[in-house]
Design a protein around this motif. Structure first.
Motif, PDB file in Angstrom:
ATOM      1  N   LYS A  69      -1.762  -2.850   4.502  1.00  0.00           N
ATOM      2  CA  LYS A  69      -1.786  -1.783   3.514  1.00  0.00           C
ATOM      3  C   LYS A  69      -2.998  -0.883   3.761  1.00  0.00           C
ATOM      4  N   HIS A  70      -2.827   0.407   3.584  1.00  0.00           N
ATOM      5  CA  HIS A  70      -3.911   1.373   3.782  1.00  0.00           C
ATOM      6  C   HIS A  70      -4.736   1.478   2.493  1.00  0.00           C
ATOM      7  N   PHE A  71      -5.418   0.390   2.159  1.00  0.00           N
ATOM      8  CA  PHE A  71      -6.165   0.316   0.905  1.00  0.00           C
ATOM      9  C   PHE A  71      -7.393   1.215   0.894  1.00  0.00           C
ATOM     10  N   THR A  72      -7.910   1.586   2.046  1.00  0.00           N
ATOM     11  CA  THR A  72      -9.158   2.346   2.089  1.00  0.00           C
ATOM     12  C   THR A  72      -9.028   3.743   1.483  1.00  0.00           C
ATOM     13  N   LYS A  73      -7.811   4.205   1.261  1.00  0.00           N
ATOM     14  CA  LYS A  73      -7.630   5.476   0.556  1.00  0.00           C
ATOM     15  C   LYS A  73      -8.193   5.393  -0.857  1.00  0.00           C
ATOM     16  N   GLY A  74      -8.316   4.168  -1.361  1.00  0.00           N
ATOM     17  CA  GLY A  74      -8.844   3.953  -2.704  1.00  0.00           C
ATOM     18  C   GLY A  74     -10.290   4.365  -2.867  1.00  0.00           C
ATOM     19  N   PHE A  75     -11.041   4.448  -1.766  1.00  0.00           N
ATOM     20  CA  PHE A  75     -12.435   4.873  -1.866  1.00  0.00           C
ATOM     21  C   PHE A  75     -12.541   6.298  -2.400  1.00  0.00           C
ATOM     22  N   ALA A  76     -11.552   7.124  -2.105  1.00  0.00           N
ATOM     23  CA  ALA A  76     -11.568   8.506  -2.582  1.00  0.00           C
ATOM     24  C   ALA A  76     -11.437   8.575  -4.099  1.00  0.00           C
ATOM     25  N   ALA A  77     -10.940   7.514  -4.725  1.00  0.00           N
ATOM     26  CA  ALA A  77     -10.741   7.504  -6.175  1.00  0.00           C
ATOM     27  C   ALA A  77     -11.916   6.905  -6.932  1.00  0.00           C
ATOM     28  N   LEU A  78     -12.943   6.457  -6.249  1.00  0.00           N
ATOM     29  CA  LEU A  78     -14.046   5.791  -6.934  1.00  0.00           C
ATOM     30  C   LEU A  78     -14.700   6.662  -7.999  1.00  0.00           C
ATOM     31  N   HIS A  79     -14.741   7.963  -7.767  1.00  0.00           N
ATOM     32  CA  HIS A  79     -15.376   8.832  -8.771  1.00  0.00           C
ATOM     33  C   HIS A  79     -14.599   8.821 -10.096  1.00  0.00           C
TER      34      HIS A  79
END
Length: 128
Positions: A69-79
């Motif tokens: 799974k491409h979970f690292t896209k979640g870093f963009a949502a941290l804000h």
């Protein structure tokens, strides 16, 4: 760049340190899930990337050939979770021939001495 943390932040602060590459196992994804969960429980969370952990933030990732799974896209949502402090060890980037432009999110790039000094200002530290 202000790298100091107030005493109020220290008493309730949590640092999550990422040291591993994103797709060698579940550790990196577990870290991201943990960061989001702690933020949802009202913790002041700062996220740190050092060593191979810097690979988690790369823009150009395609884990589909290894059926991950491409979970690292979640870093963009941290804000969206009020996680405003993302720190990266400058030396770790340099040793891997990377720079800040290779990363998917805005980070505070810190020299190792400052990186560890900021980390030391947190009350709790969890390493993945």
């Amino acid at each position: 760049m202000n790298t100091s943390i107030s005493q109020t932040q220290v008493s309730n602060s949590l640092a999550v340190v990422n040291r591993v590459a994103p797709y060698g196992g579940n550790t990196a994804q577990d870290s991201l899930d943990f960061v989001i969960a702690m933020s949802n429980f009202g913790q002041e969370v700062s996220v740190f990337f050092v060593d191979d952990g810097v690979f988690q933030l790369l823009k150009q990732q395609n884990p589909s050939p290894i059926q991950r799974k491409h979970f690292t896209k979640g870093f963009a949502a941290l804000h969206f979770y009020d996680i405003e402090h993302i720190y990266v060890c400058e030396k770790s980037l340099r040793e891997r021939n990377l720079n800040q432009d290779d990363l998917t999110v805005q980070v505070e790039l810190l020299a190792p001495k400052i990186f560890y000094a900021v980390l030391d200002q947190h009350r709790h530290v969890v390493t993945f």
